[in-house]
Enzyme design. Structure first.
Site, PDB file in Angstrom:
ATOM      1  N   CYS A 120    -100.504 -18.565  -3.793  1.00  0.00           N
ATOM      2  CA  CYS A 120    -101.011 -19.080  -5.060  1.00  0.00           C
ATOM      3  C   CYS A 120    -102.411 -19.632  -4.825  1.00  0.00           C
ATOM      4  O   CYS A 120    -102.590 -20.546  -4.007  1.00  0.00           O
ATOM      5  CB  CYS A 120    -100.074 -20.188  -5.537  1.00  0.00           C
ATOM      6  SG  CYS A 120    -100.611 -21.017  -7.039  1.00  0.00           S
ATOM      7  N   CYS A 139    -105.731 -14.698  -9.061  1.00  0.00           N
ATOM      8  CA  CYS A 139    -104.448 -15.373  -9.310  1.00  0.00           C
ATOM      9  C   CYS A 139    -103.382 -14.373  -8.929  1.00  0.00           C
ATOM     10  O   CYS A 139    -103.481 -13.186  -9.284  1.00  0.00           O
ATOM     11  CB  CYS A 139    -104.336 -15.754 -10.781  1.00  0.00           C
ATOM     12  SG  CYS A 139    -102.667 -16.226 -11.304  1.00  0.00           S
TER      13      CYS A 139
HETATM   14  N1  DGL Z   1    -100.194 -17.627  -9.262  1.00  0.00           N
HETATM   15  C1  DGL Z   1    -101.056 -18.725  -9.273  1.00  0.00           C
HETATM   16  C2  DGL Z   1    -102.413 -18.454  -8.645  1.00  0.00           C
HETATM   17  O1  DGL Z   1    -102.535 -17.625  -7.786  1.00  0.00           O
HETATM   18  C3  DGL Z   1    -101.110 -19.701 -10.396  1.00  0.00           C
HETATM   19  C4  DGL Z   1    -100.611 -19.383 -11.732  1.00  0.00           C
HETATM   20  C5  DGL Z   1    -100.353 -20.626 -12.541  1.00  0.00           C
HETATM   21  O2  DGL Z   1     -99.294 -21.219 -12.342  1.00  0.00           O
HETATM   22  O3  DGL Z   1    -101.213 -21.017 -13.349  1.00  0.00           O
HETATM   23  O4  DGL Z   1    -103.368 -19.109  -8.960  1.00  0.00           O
END
Ligand code: DGL
Length: 265
Positions: A75, A186
């Site tokens: 993430c 993301c």
């Molecule tokens: N999947 C996450 C990222 O790579 C974050 C998504 C979220 O919860 O806003 O930033």
């Protein structure tokens, strides 16, 4: 000292990290993987860094209890908010974080204009600003926060008319500005790659860092003498929301519907 056969913990705010988990499993099929989807607290992108740090501390603590030999923050938003804190808490625990692929994008662009799709939290962070200073001083980088996309992907929606319209609203201004390279900053967004590829001209490159994270994990485990010899045990999943919801969309985003347990912390 952890055992080579110990599992690797992988976490995300929700299902986005499954795009990274797939790359890890492809490159390191001998590794046993544990995955926590913090779906009860998604999206991280609109939360404060303090909030995200607290969530990451809890999940990291859980992986420690499970005997994980390494942690992957699958993430971008959690990495900018919590990687430094976790490294301080567990200085000898191999940790892999992730960041938008600014360096390869700056090297690849021919128009000199790069677009970054990411969460508000990632784009507003000092870490991201430092990344731009370091690697993108010669190119124009246009950032685009994408509120709402993560929530739709969390429902397993990868191509509804609502999602298409939202995605086009984020991508169209980047194309109009001359971007020939789009960074998926993301981990949820790689699931939209097929849709996105149909929306942008063929010469526009779409870059994400899932495979690079898997290679970094391989290096780190190798350097610490922790690469598993296999065979891997089945991947186990936890979610902080209703397990039946994750179970329902796992077959869409992951190749099979594995066992999903509740992470009630
Ligand atoms: N999947 C996450 C990222 O790579 C974050 C998504 C979220 O919860 O806003 O930033």
């Amino acid at each position: 000292m952890a055992e080579r056969s110990a599992p690797v913990g992988v976490m995300d705010s929700g299902v986005g990290g499954l795009s990274v988990l797939a790359e890890i499993q492809r490159l390191l099929p001998n590794e046993t993987l544990l995955y926590v989807a913090d779906c009860g607290h998604v999206p991280y992108g609109e939360k404060t860094p303090d909030y995200i740090r607290e969530r990451c501390r809890r999940i990291a603590g859980f992986f420690r209890e499970q005997g994980a030999k390494a942690l992957v923050l699958a993430c971008n938003t959690a990495t900018v908010a919590a990687a430094a804190d976790l490294r301080e808490l567990y200085p000898n625990w191999p940790l892999v974080g992730m960041e938008p692929a600014v360096k390869p994008a700056a090297a690849a662009t021919r128009s000199g204009v790069v677009g970054v799709l990411a969460t508000t939290g990632t784009l507003q962070s000092a870490k991201f600003a430092a990344l731009l200073d370091r690697f993108a001083s010669d190119v124009l980088v246009i950032t685009q926060p994408c509120p709402g996309l993560v929530e739709l992907i969390e429902t397993g929606d990868l191509c509804s008319p609502t999602l298409r319209q939202m995605l086009w609203g984020y991508v169209e201004p980047l194309l109009a500005a001359g971007c020939d390279t789009l960074i998926l900053g993301c981990t949820h967004y790689p699931f939209l790659r097929p849709l996105l590829a149909g929306m942008v001209p063929p010469e526009v490159a779409i870059i994400d860092t899932g495979a690079a994270v898997a290679r970094q994990l391989q290096r780190l485990l190798g350097n610490n003498g922790l690469l598993a010899a296999g065979p891997a045990q089945a991947t186990r999943f936890w979610t902080s929301a209703d397990p039946s919801s994750l179970k329902k969309i796992l077959p869409v985003l992951w190749h099979k519907s594995d066992d999903v347990q509740s992470f009630a912390m």
